[in-house]
Scaffold this motif. Structure first.
Motif, PDB file in Angstrom:
ATOM      1  N   LEU A   7       0.824  -1.209   0.000  1.00 38.58           N
ATOM      2  CA  LEU A   7       0.000   0.000   0.000  1.00 38.58           C
ATOM      3  C   LEU A   7       0.861   1.263   0.000  1.00 38.58           C
ATOM      4  CD1 LEU A   7      -2.820  -1.155   2.416  1.00 38.58           C
ATOM      5  CD2 LEU A   7      -2.981  -0.808  -0.047  1.00 38.58           C
ATOM      6  N   GLU A   8       1.979   1.218   0.674  1.00 37.77           N
ATOM      7  CA  GLU A   8       2.889   2.363   0.669  1.00 37.77           C
ATOM      8  C   GLU A   8       3.372   2.662  -0.743  1.00 37.77           C
ATOM      9  OE1 GLU A   8       7.271   3.581   2.544  1.00 37.77           O
ATOM     10  OE2 GLU A   8       6.183   1.845   3.323  1.00 37.77           O
ATOM     11  N   GLU A   9       3.737   1.605  -1.469  1.00 40.56           N
ATOM     12  CA  GLU A   9       4.182   1.793  -2.857  1.00 40.56           C
ATOM     13  C   GLU A   9       3.040   2.287  -3.728  1.00 40.56           C
ATOM     14  OE1 GLU A   9       6.431   2.031  -6.205  1.00 40.56           O
ATOM     15  OE2 GLU A   9       7.190   1.615  -4.194  1.00 40.56           O
ATOM     16  N   ALA A  10       1.851   1.697  -3.591  1.00 43.07           N
ATOM     17  CA  ALA A  10       0.695   2.116  -4.396  1.00 43.07           C
ATOM     18  C   ALA A  10       0.354   3.581  -4.137  1.00 43.07           C
ATOM     19  CB  ALA A  10      -0.498   1.223  -4.092  1.00 43.07           C
ATOM     20  N   ARG A  11       0.353   3.987  -2.857  1.00 45.62           N
ATOM     21  CA  ARG A  11       0.003   5.373  -2.506  1.00 45.62           C
ATOM     22  C   ARG A  11       0.998   6.377  -3.074  1.00 45.62           C
ATOM     23  NH1 ARG A  11      -0.885   3.180   3.470  1.00 45.62           N
ATOM     24  NH2 ARG A  11      -3.107   2.607   3.350  1.00 45.62           N
ATOM     25  N   SER A  12       2.235   5.955  -3.252  1.00 43.20           N
ATOM     26  CA  SER A  12       3.258   6.877  -3.755  1.00 43.20           C
ATOM     27  C   SER A  12       2.987   7.327  -5.182  1.00 43.20           C
ATOM     28  CB  SER A  12       4.646   6.225  -3.670  1.00 43.20           C
ATOM     29  OG  SER A  12       4.799   5.203  -4.652  1.00 43.20           O
ATOM     30  N   HIS A  13       2.074   6.639  -5.868  1.00 43.12           N
ATOM     31  CA  HIS A  13       1.770   6.984  -7.267  1.00 43.12           C
ATOM     32  C   HIS A  13       0.418   7.674  -7.429  1.00 43.12           C
ATOM     33  CE1 HIS A  13       5.285   4.728  -8.588  1.00 43.12           C
ATOM     34  NE2 HIS A  13       4.902   3.762  -7.776  1.00 43.12           N
ATOM     35  N   LEU A  14      -0.277   7.933  -6.333  1.00 40.48           N
ATOM     36  CA  LEU A  14      -1.573   8.612  -6.419  1.00 40.48           C
ATOM     37  C   LEU A  14      -1.427   9.944  -7.151  1.00 40.48           C
ATOM     38  CD1 LEU A  14      -2.995   7.889  -2.855  1.00 40.48           C
ATOM     39  CD2 LEU A  14      -4.009   7.130  -5.033  1.00 40.48           C
ATOM     40  N   GLY A  15      -2.315  10.169  -8.107  1.00 39.92           N
ATOM     41  CA  GLY A  15      -2.277  11.394  -8.883  1.00 39.92           C
ATOM     42  C   GLY A  15      -1.531  11.279 -10.189  1.00 39.92           C
ATOM     43  N   MET A  45      -1.066  -3.578 -15.356  1.00 41.27           N
ATOM     44  CA  MET A  45       0.366  -3.273 -15.327  1.00 41.27           C
ATOM     45  C   MET A  45       0.718  -2.468 -14.086  1.00 41.27           C
ATOM     46  SD  MET A  45       1.450  -2.682 -19.315  1.00 41.27           S
ATOM     47  CE  MET A  45      -0.034  -1.893 -19.936  1.00 41.27           C
ATOM     48  N   PHE A  46      -0.189  -1.597 -13.642  1.00 48.65           N
ATOM     49  CA  PHE A  46       0.043  -0.846 -12.406  1.00 48.65           C
ATOM     50  C   PHE A  46       0.128  -1.786 -11.206  1.00 48.65           C
ATOM     51  CE2 PHE A  46      -1.989   1.040  -8.609  1.00 48.65           C
ATOM     52  CZ  PHE A  46      -0.972   1.930  -8.250  1.00 48.65           C
ATOM     53  N   VAL A  47      -0.830  -2.695 -11.084  1.00 52.02           N
ATOM     54  CA  VAL A  47      -0.811  -3.653  -9.978  1.00 52.02           C
ATOM     55  C   VAL A  47       0.455  -4.511 -10.047  1.00 52.02           C
ATOM     56  CG1 VAL A  47      -1.982  -5.669  -8.990  1.00 52.02           C
ATOM     57  CG2 VAL A  47      -3.322  -3.683  -9.728  1.00 52.02           C
ATOM     58  N   SER A  48       0.806  -4.957 -11.248  1.00 55.07           N
ATOM     59  CA  SER A  48       2.021  -5.762 -11.417  1.00 55.07           C
ATOM     60  C   SER A  48       3.258  -4.989 -10.972  1.00 55.07           C
ATOM     61  CB  SER A  48       2.170  -6.182 -12.878  1.00 55.07           C
ATOM     62  OG  SER A  48       1.115  -7.013 -13.296  1.00 55.07           O
ATOM     63  N   TYR A  49       3.322  -3.727 -11.362  1.00 54.90           N
ATOM     64  CA  TYR A  49       4.465  -2.875 -11.009  1.00 54.90           C
ATOM     65  C   TYR A  49       4.608  -2.755  -9.491  1.00 54.90           C
ATOM     66  CZ  TYR A  49       7.252   1.405 -10.525  1.00 54.90           C
ATOM     67  OH  TYR A  49       8.205   2.326 -10.162  1.00 54.90           O
TER      68      TYR A  49
END
Length: 282
Positions: A7-15, A45-49
């Motif tokens: 979740l930390e990694e996912a949140r870093s790309h918000l926006g 691809m986002f989830v995979s990344y």
């Protein structure tokens, strides 16, 4: 690895808008720059990344097809009851509940009880955003085997028997959904453009110009079509296409064997095209 790291990694790309970071990463990973193109859907691809960046393995990842991810997770026995969803789980959506393929994928941030789930998703309004989704649209929830939990990976399910002398590539690019839609058409158009026969926009429309280019490809590149390239993709054109798909080991059906060259473009022909694209032999 823990859900909090995901979740930390996912949140870093918000926006982020456009998902170029995820698309280029995936294109480089699989060696196909088609995936970096602006028209390619990038939620998977986002989830995979995200999972790759934190070093967490998940059945079906990396992948660019929601349907293929769901299929791999099902075979690995990682599908759980939707209402048991927890932060860090992967959620697959079907907008129409028709259960024909899968439409979208994201990462669960919160289970909101009766309301549904709060997610972080790529390719939602062409950006990375938080969304609140109703249970109605949740098709599957996938539970990773978190590396720090030390759980053993369940044994893989035996693959169904296939005929000898054929190939059975994974659904790394296209899902075997028996649907010759815009996405499959775009990959066909990309091959034809590279071959020099299709000179128009990659638009997913299997119309006159695409059909004519495919006839030329089958005639001049593969030597299988001997008639006029008139954009009327009828019996003889389909026969040439089916023969080519046999030649590359893709036109077969489980429990049946090599399919007949019959000039009828049915679900087996579509699946064979998708196999050939996934294997890089179309």
């Amino acid at each position: 690895m823990t859900p909090s790291k995901v979740l930390e990694e996912a949140r870093s790309h918000l926006g982020n808008v456009g998902g170029a970071f995820a698309k280029q990463w995936y294109a480089d990973k699989v060696g196909d720059q088609t995936f970096a193109q602006s028209w390619v859907p990038w939620c998977a691809m986002f989830v995979s990344y995200v999972f790759d960046k934190v070093g967490q393995e998940v059945a079906g990842l990396p992948g660019a097809s929601c349907t293929a991810i769901a299929s791999a997770a099902e075979k690995a026995a990682r599908i759980i009851a939707a209402r048991d969803a927890e932060p860090g789980d992967i959620v697959i959506f079907n907008w129409h509940k028709d259960f024909v393929g899968c439409d979208h994928v994201g990462i669960i941030e919160l289970n909101l009880g009766d309301t549904g789930v709060q997610t972080i998703e790529g390719n939602t309004s062409n950006s990375v955003n938080r969304r609140t989704r109703s249970w109605y649209n949740v098709q599957y929830v996938i539970r990773p085997i978190w590396a720090e939990q030390g759980s053993e990976v369940p044994p893989a399910q035996p693959a169904p028997a296939i005929p000898s002398g054929v190939i059975d590539p994974t659904e790394s690019i296209l899902a075997y959904d028996e649907y010759f839609g815009p996405l499959t058409t775009k990959y066909v158009q990309t091959v034809l453009k590279r071959a020099g026969w299709y000179l128009r926009a990659i638009d997913g429309d299997f119309g006159y110009w695409t059909k004519r280019a495919l006839q030329k490809y089958l005639r001049y590149n593969k030597g299988l079509y001997q008639r006029d390239c008139d954009g009327d993709f009828g019996y003889y054109s389909v026969c040439a296409l089916q023969q080519y798909l046999i030649n590359v080991g893709c036109y077969w059906k489980t429990g049946y064997g090599i399919c007949d060259v019959d000039g009828v473009w049915g679900t087996e022909t579509t699946t064979a095209i998708q196999r050939a694209i996934n294997a890089g032999v179309f």
